[in-house]
Design a protein around this motif. Sequence first.
Motif, PDB file in Angstrom:
ATOM      1  N   VAL A   5      22.638  11.955  -5.683  1.00  0.00           N
ATOM      2  CA  VAL A   5      21.614  11.295  -6.484  1.00  0.00           C
ATOM      3  C   VAL A   5      20.698  10.532  -5.541  1.00  0.00           C
ATOM      4  O   VAL A   5      21.159   9.929  -4.572  1.00  0.00           O
ATOM      5  N   GLY A   6      19.407  10.551  -5.821  1.00  0.00           N
ATOM      6  CA  GLY A   6      18.448   9.794  -5.018  1.00  0.00           C
ATOM      7  C   GLY A   6      17.625   8.877  -5.896  1.00  0.00           C
ATOM      8  O   GLY A   6      17.409   9.153  -7.082  1.00  0.00           O
ATOM      9  N   PHE A   7      17.149   7.778  -5.297  1.00  0.00           N
ATOM     10  CA  PHE A   7      16.321   6.804  -5.989  1.00  0.00           C
ATOM     11  C   PHE A   7      15.027   6.617  -5.210  1.00  0.00           C
ATOM     12  O   PHE A   7      15.058   6.511  -3.982  1.00  0.00           O
ATOM     13  N   GLY A   8      13.915   6.582  -5.924  1.00  0.00           N
ATOM     14  CA  GLY A   8      12.627   6.356  -5.281  1.00  0.00           C
ATOM     15  C   GLY A   8      11.828   5.291  -5.995  1.00  0.00           C
ATOM     16  O   GLY A   8      11.958   5.096  -7.207  1.00  0.00           O
ATOM     17  N   PHE A   9      11.006   4.599  -5.236  1.00  0.00           N
ATOM     18  CA  PHE A   9      10.150   3.539  -5.741  1.00  0.00           C
ATOM     19  C   PHE A   9       8.825   3.618  -5.006  1.00  0.00           C
ATOM     20  O   PHE A   9       8.794   3.909  -3.805  1.00  0.00           O
ATOM     21  N   ASP A  10       7.730   3.371  -5.716  1.00  0.00           N
ATOM     22  CA  ASP A  10       6.443   3.254  -5.046  1.00  0.00           C
ATOM     23  C   ASP A  10       5.556   2.301  -5.822  1.00  0.00           C
ATOM     24  O   ASP A  10       5.711   2.129  -7.039  1.00  0.00           O
ATOM     25  N   VAL A  11       4.632   1.691  -5.112  1.00  0.00           N
ATOM     26  CA  VAL A  11       3.677   0.757  -5.693  1.00  0.00           C
ATOM     27  C   VAL A  11       2.341   0.953  -4.993  1.00  0.00           C
ATOM     28  O   VAL A  11       2.306   1.221  -3.790  1.00  0.00           O
ATOM     29  N   HIS A  12       1.266   0.898  -5.759  1.00  0.00           N
ATOM     30  CA  HIS A  12      -0.075   0.980  -5.186  1.00  0.00           C
ATOM     31  C   HIS A  12      -0.980  -0.036  -5.856  1.00  0.00           C
ATOM     32  O   HIS A  12      -0.864  -0.304  -7.059  1.00  0.00           O
ATOM     33  N   GLN A  13      -1.869  -0.556  -5.055  1.00  0.00           N
ATOM     34  CA  GLN A  13      -2.887  -1.469  -5.543  1.00  0.00           C
ATOM     35  C   GLN A  13      -3.911  -0.691  -6.361  1.00  0.00           C
ATOM     36  O   GLN A  13      -4.224   0.462  -6.042  1.00  0.00           O
ATOM     37  N   LEU A  14      -4.433  -1.323  -7.419  1.00  0.00           N
ATOM     38  CA  LEU A  14      -5.496  -0.724  -8.221  1.00  0.00           C
ATOM     39  C   LEU A  14      -6.831  -1.345  -7.828  1.00  0.00           C
ATOM     40  O   LEU A  14      -6.923  -2.560  -7.636  1.00  0.00           O
ATOM     41  N   LYS A  15      -7.844  -0.499  -7.705  1.00  0.00           N
ATOM     42  CA  LYS A  15      -9.188  -0.958  -7.350  1.00  0.00           C
ATOM     43  C   LYS A  15     -10.199  -0.399  -8.338  1.00  0.00           C
ATOM     44  O   LYS A  15     -10.046   0.724  -8.836  1.00  0.00           O
ATOM     45  N   ASP A  16     -11.251  -1.179  -8.580  1.00  0.00           N
ATOM     46  CA  ASP A  16     -12.321  -0.753  -9.486  1.00  0.00           C
ATOM     47  C   ASP A  16     -12.998   0.515  -8.978  1.00  0.00           C
ATOM     48  O   ASP A  16     -13.163   0.700  -7.770  1.00  0.00           O
ATOM     49  N   ASN A  17     -13.391   1.365  -9.938  1.00  0.00           N
ATOM     50  CA  ASN A  17     -14.164   2.578  -9.659  1.00  0.00           C
ATOM     51  C   ASN A  17     -13.525   3.468  -8.603  1.00  0.00           C
ATOM     52  O   ASN A  17     -14.205   4.019  -7.745  1.00  0.00           O
ATOM     53  N   HIS A  18     -12.212   3.595  -8.677  1.00  0.00           N
ATOM     54  CA  HIS A  18     -11.458   4.425  -7.739  1.00  0.00           C
ATOM     55  C   HIS A  18     -10.707   5.484  -8.547  1.00  0.00           C
ATOM     56  O   HIS A  18     -10.257   5.198  -9.656  1.00  0.00           O
ATOM     57  N   PRO A  19     -10.553   6.722  -8.050  1.00  0.00           N
ATOM     58  CA  PRO A  19      -9.795   7.731  -8.799  1.00  0.00           C
ATOM     59  C   PRO A  19      -8.360   7.281  -9.058  1.00  0.00           C
ATOM     60  O   PRO A  19      -7.788   6.536  -8.258  1.00  0.00           O
ATOM     61  N   PHE A  20      -7.803   7.732 -10.170  1.00  0.00           N
ATOM     62  CA  PHE A  20      -6.452   7.333 -10.558  1.00  0.00           C
ATOM     63  C   PHE A  20      -5.630   8.582 -10.832  1.00  0.00           C
ATOM     64  O   PHE A  20      -5.642   9.124 -11.933  1.00  0.00           O
ATOM     65  N   PHE A  21      -4.902   9.043  -9.811  1.00  0.00           N
ATOM     66  CA  PHE A  21      -4.046  10.217  -9.947  1.00  0.00           C
ATOM     67  C   PHE A  21      -2.619   9.769 -10.232  1.00  0.00           C
ATOM     68  O   PHE A  21      -2.067   8.944  -9.508  1.00  0.00           O
ATOM     69  N   VAL A  22      -2.041  10.318 -11.292  1.00  0.00           N
ATOM     70  CA  VAL A  22      -0.648  10.064 -11.637  1.00  0.00           C
ATOM     71  C   VAL A  22      -0.029  11.389 -12.073  1.00  0.00           C
ATOM     72  O   VAL A  22      -0.530  12.034 -12.995  1.00  0.00           O
ATOM     73  N   GLY A  23       1.017  11.807 -11.400  1.00  0.00           N
ATOM     74  CA  GLY A  23       1.662  13.071 -11.731  1.00  0.00           C
ATOM     75  C   GLY A  23       0.743  14.265 -11.562  1.00  0.00           C
ATOM     76  O   GLY A  23       0.887  15.270 -12.251  1.00  0.00           O
TER      77      GLY A  23
END
Length: 159
Positions: A5-23
Motif C-alpha cells: 500500500v502507498g500513500f501520497g500527498f500534494d499541495v499547491h498554491q492557487l494564483k489568480d488567472n492561472h490554469p487549474f488542472f486536476v486529474g
Amino acid sequence: MKIKVGFGFDVHQLKDNHPFFVGGVNLEHHRGAFGHSDADVLLHAICDALLGAANLRDIGFHFKNTDPQWKGISSIVLLKETVKLIREKGWEIGNVDAMLCLEAPKINPHIPKMQENIATAIDISIEDISIKATTNEQMGFIGREEGVVAYAVCLIEKQ
C-alpha cells in the motif's frame, strides 16, 4: 502474491488567472494551481502513492522541479512515467483511492472524466479509481482559496 500500500500527498498554491488542472481536467475557475509542471495536485499525490508503495522514493526525486525537461509538462505524462517505473520492478496497480480538499470549484461533475484520464494513463479499470472531494469549511489556507490539497492511497501487487 505480494501486495503493498502507498500513500501520497500534494499541495499547491492557487494564483489568480492561472490554469487549474486536476486529474487531467482543466477546470474553469478564477484561480489555478501554480507549480513547475501543470501543478495537477491530484496526479502528483497519486504518483507519490505509487512510488512510495514500490519503495521508489517520491515524485520530486524522479521529476525534479529544477529540471527544464519537466517545466509546464502535463502531469498525465508524469503519471505514465511513474507507472513505467513501478512496472519495471514487477508491480501492477490494484486500485487508487484519492481525496481532494478545496473550496471551489465543485469537483463532482468532473470526477468521471478524471477517473477516465487516470485509468487510461495507468491502464486499469475506471472501477478501480476512486476520487472524492471535500472542502475545508472555509478554514485555513484551503478555506481562503490560497491552496489545494490532495491525498491518495494505492494498492500494488506482484505475482
